[in-house]
Design an enzyme around this catalytic site. Structure first.
Site, PDB file in Angstrom:
ATOM      1  N   SER A 168       0.853  -1.184   0.000  1.00 19.51           N
ATOM      2  CA  SER A 168       0.000   0.000   0.000  1.00 19.51           C
ATOM      3  C   SER A 168       0.889   1.234   0.000  1.00 19.51           C
ATOM      4  CB  SER A 168      -0.888   0.004   1.244  1.00 19.51           C
ATOM      5  OG  SER A 168      -0.089   0.119   2.419  1.00 19.51           O
TER       6      SER A 168
ATOM      7  N   ASP B 285      -1.616  -2.125  -3.905  1.00 18.75           N
ATOM      8  CA  ASP B 285      -2.986  -2.086  -3.383  1.00 18.75           C
ATOM      9  C   ASP B 285      -3.633  -0.725  -3.640  1.00 18.75           C
ATOM     10  OD1 ASP B 285      -5.179  -3.206  -2.156  1.00 18.75           O
ATOM     11  OD2 ASP B 285      -4.365  -3.135  -0.132  1.00 18.75           O
ATOM     12  N   HIS B 286      -4.715  -0.460  -2.958  1.00 15.85           N
ATOM     13  CA  HIS B 286      -5.554   0.731  -3.158  1.00 15.85           C
ATOM     14  C   HIS B 286      -4.788   1.994  -3.563  1.00 15.85           C
ATOM     15  CE1 HIS B 286      -9.301  -0.934  -1.403  1.00 15.85           C
ATOM     16  NE2 HIS B 286      -8.440  -1.707  -0.769  1.00 15.85           N
TER      17      HIS B 286
ATOM     18  N   GLU C 194     -11.738  -0.867  -8.349  1.00 16.77           N
ATOM     19  CA  GLU C 194     -12.834  -0.990  -7.381  1.00 16.77           C
ATOM     20  C   GLU C 194     -13.981  -0.078  -7.775  1.00 16.77           C
ATOM     21  OE1 GLU C 194     -13.708  -0.520  -2.559  1.00 16.77           O
ATOM     22  OE2 GLU C 194     -11.699  -0.987  -3.300  1.00 16.77           O
TER      23      GLU C 194
ATOM     24  N   GLU D 246      -8.823   2.316   4.528  1.00 20.97           N
ATOM     25  CA  GLU D 246      -7.612   1.698   3.991  1.00 20.97           C
ATOM     26  C   GLU D 246      -6.743   2.793   3.413  1.00 20.97           C
ATOM     27  OE1 GLU D 246      -5.216  -1.781   2.792  1.00 20.97           O
ATOM     28  OE2 GLU D 246      -6.896  -1.511   4.152  1.00 20.97           O
TER      29      GLU D 246
ATOM     30  N   HIS E  18     -13.148  -2.918   5.464  1.00 19.57           N
ATOM     31  CA  HIS E  18     -11.729  -3.097   5.751  1.00 19.57           C
ATOM     32  C   HIS E  18     -11.556  -3.190   7.271  1.00 19.57           C
ATOM     33  CE1 HIS E  18     -10.984  -1.085   1.706  1.00 19.57           C
ATOM     34  NE2 HIS E  18     -10.438  -2.283   1.614  1.00 19.57           N
ATOM     35  N   GLY E  19     -10.660  -4.076   7.695  1.00 19.26           N
ATOM     36  CA  GLY E  19     -10.401  -4.203   9.121  1.00 19.26           C
ATOM     37  C   GLY E  19     -11.456  -5.060   9.791  1.00 19.26           C
TER      38      GLY E  19
ATOM     39  N   HIS F  59     -12.420  -7.518  -0.940  1.00 17.83           N
ATOM     40  CA  HIS F  59     -11.692  -6.684   0.014  1.00 17.83           C
ATOM     41  C   HIS F  59     -12.360  -6.785   1.375  1.00 17.83           C
ATOM     42  CE1 HIS F  59      -9.631  -3.831  -3.091  1.00 17.83           C
ATOM     43  NE2 HIS F  59      -9.413  -5.102  -3.334  1.00 17.83           N
ATOM     44  N   GLY F  60     -11.643  -6.358   2.408  1.00 22.35           N
ATOM     45  CA  GLY F  60     -12.228  -6.409   3.745  1.00 22.35           C
ATOM     46  C   GLY F  60     -12.477  -7.828   4.204  1.00 22.35           C
TER      47      GLY F  60
ATOM     48  N   SER G  78     -10.758  -9.591   6.446  1.00 22.94           N
ATOM     49  CA  SER G  78     -10.468  -9.855   7.857  1.00 22.94           C
ATOM     50  C   SER G  78     -11.757  -9.862   8.663  1.00 22.94           C
ATOM     51  CB  SER G  78      -9.519  -8.785   8.408  1.00 22.94           C
ATOM     52  OG  SER G  78      -8.278  -8.838   7.754  1.00 22.94           O
TER      53      SER G  78
ATOM     54  N   ASN H 157      -8.093 -10.004  -0.197  1.00 20.86           N
ATOM     55  CA  ASN H 157      -7.084  -9.255   0.540  1.00 20.86           C
ATOM     56  C   ASN H 157      -7.096  -9.618   2.019  1.00 20.86           C
ATOM     57  OD1 ASN H 157      -6.705  -8.027  -1.907  1.00 20.86           O
ATOM     58  ND2 ASN H 157      -7.103  -5.952  -1.189  1.00 20.86           N
ATOM     59  N   VAL H 158      -5.901  -9.762   2.586  1.00 17.08           N
ATOM     60  CA  VAL H 158      -5.749 -10.035   4.014  1.00 17.08           C
ATOM     61  C   VAL H 158      -4.666  -9.098   4.550  1.00 17.08           C
ATOM     62  CG1 VAL H 158      -5.273 -11.774   5.780  1.00 17.08           C
ATOM     63  CG2 VAL H 158      -6.306 -12.467   3.609  1.00 17.08           C
ATOM     64  N   ASP H 159      -4.996  -8.348   5.568  1.00 20.08           N
ATOM     65  CA  ASP H 159      -4.023  -7.429   6.158  1.00 20.08           C
ATOM     66  C   ASP H 159      -4.145  -7.392   7.676  1.00 20.08           C
ATOM     67  OD1 ASP H 159      -2.081  -5.508   6.540  1.00 20.08           O
ATOM     68  OD2 ASP H 159      -3.291  -3.832   5.852  1.00 20.08           O
ATOM     69  N   THR H 160      -5.315  -7.023   8.177  1.00 18.20           N
ATOM     70  CA  THR H 160      -5.502  -6.854   9.619  1.00 18.20           C
ATOM     71  C   THR H 160      -5.143  -8.121  10.389  1.00 18.20           C
ATOM     72  OG1 THR H 160      -7.280  -5.287   9.167  1.00 18.20           O
ATOM     73  CG2 THR H 160      -7.162  -6.179  11.392  1.00 18.20           C
TER      74      THR H 160
END
Length: 423
Positions: A89, A142-143, A207, A215, A258-259, A306-307, A309, A328-331
């Site tokens: 990102s 990413d975004h 998107e 994000e 997201h999150g 997206h989002g 998590s 997508n995986v982040d949190t």
């Protein structure tokens, strides 16, 4: 084999304790992917997504902020015999470059120079290492919102410079996120950049519709109905981009955030409705038929979630069933990385107060092997790597690739420098 356990509290609907043995990883009956190890081109990325669509799985994409996080994602992919997506990102790329590098010009204009440099450095690192982990990797950004387009411009310049020398772009793909803008501007901007990217055979993710949460400064707190993309919007994107190249995917909104977000009563703020993604696919096929274009696919467009998590596994599987090939995986992986450090500290805290001796004694014994960053960062990597495998398993990506050997007759498969640049 690595055993990684995280005893931090994770969301109940996901994984209470992150414990995973890396044995018997293959649970796939699909034909292995016929792709080379290393960073993929945009065309090869499309081949990967076609394979995922055919066999009903998706590939998780992990936001990475350092060589450490990149390496543990590659390690997990190798050990689980899976293709993988590594993405950066704007803020993550800037961190990769080092916050000592400014991200704005002398006039305080957001040039995002640090983010560009960090993204390029992350891509070069991934190109250096991916072949030696022996798995195919999609290198992705990413975004990118409208206000962050200088970052996108900088990365594309790097792609074009790399392409002139080596015949492939530096990255596999990029994402444009102009979902905060009017649909007409969103699509027109994507078309403009995609025409430029298509000359290098790159892949574009875009998107449309608004994913809740935040994000990298793209924040949405509007009405819940705005969190759902319509079939007409998806068709407009598909029609415009397919006229340029088949190398694109669409991140459609179906109530995702997201999150990890929870309402006071513990329920999701907005219930995910992945079943509408199937309606989007049917609508595209219907429109193609009306235009006299043959379409044998029930899922004619690649979709992205997206989002992810905090999502229920049943919701994820329904999304994959309806054409999602990337999630997508982040949190969750940020949390897993921290859990590794936290657990290490809990186990060794008595020897982490001073260089010699314990917390409450002066035995004079050195503690260097306890506070050496290589030790506790490795603990973080093990924890995050285990969480990566959980995502791979949830999405059905395990066992879809036979890792290539890094060495042959004791020598590298490719000279070190050539491993960086060759597709």
């Amino acid at each position: 084999f690595l055993r990684a356990t995280c005893e931090c509290v994770l969301p109940k609907h996901r994984v209470s304790y992150l414990t995973l043995e890396r044995t018997n990883m293959s649970d796939s009956k699909a034909d292995p992917i016929d792709l080379p190890p290393g960073v993929l081109t945009g065309d090869q990325t499309r081949t990967l997504f076609e394979h995922a669509r055919k066999y009903g799985y998706a590939i998780p994409a992990f936001n990475c902020t350092s060589s450490s996080t990149i390496n543990c994602v590659l390690e997990a992919a190798r050990d689980s015999k899976s293709p993988i997506i590594i993405q950066v990102s704007t803020s993550g790329a800037w961190f990769y470059a080092g916050k000592g590098i400014k991200n704005e010009g002398a006039d305080k204009k957001k040039t995002l120079e640090g983010s560009v440099l960090g993204a390029v450095a992350a891509a070069l690192h991934t190109r250096t290492m991916a072949k030696f982990y022996g798995v195919p990797v999609v290198m992705h950004s990413d975004h990118c919102a409208k206000k962050l387009l200088p970052w996108f411009d900088g990365m594309l310049e790097a792609d074009e410079e790399y392409f002139k020398t080596f015949g492939v772009a530096l990255f596999s793909s990029h994402m444009l996120d102009l979902s905060e803008e009017k649909d007409e501007e969103n699509i027109a901007t994507c078309v403009k950049y995609f025409e430029r990217m298509a000359k290098m055979g790159m892949f574009l993710e875009m998107e449309i519709g608004k994913t809740g949460g935040e994000e990298d400064g793209v924040k949405h707190e509007g009405a819940a109905e705005e969190l759902f993309t319509s079939p007409e919007q998806i068709w407009s994107v598909h029609k415009a981009l397919s006229a340029i190249s088949p190398n694109f995917s669409i991140a459609a909104a179906f109530g995702n955030f997201h999150g990890v977000y929870k309402a006071p009563d513990g329920a999701n703020k907005v219930k995910l409705t992945p079943e509408i993604l199937g309606k989007h696919q049917a609508y595209i096929k219907e429109q193609l038929t009306k235009e006299g274009k043959k379409c044998d696919l029930d899922k004619p467009t690649f979709l992205v979630m997206h989002g992810g998590s905090g999502s229920e596994k049943s919701e994820i599987l329904e999304a994959v069933k309806n054409g999602v090939v990337k999630m997508n995986v982040d949190t969750d992986t940020q949390w897993a990385y921290w859990c590794g450090v936290h657990k290490y500290y809990q186990k060794n805290s008595d020897r982490l107060w001073k260089q010699l001796g314990g917390k409450d004694n002066d035995d004079g014994l050195p503690n260097k092997k306890k506070y050496d960053p290589r030790v506790w960062i490795r603990a973080a990597e093990g924890s995050m790597s285990a969480r990566v495998i959980v995502a791979l398993k949830d999405l059905g990506a395990i066992g879809k690739y036979v890792p290539a050997p890094a060495l042959k007759d004791g020598k590298p498969v490719a000279p070190y420098v050539r491993a960086i640049v060759k597709p």
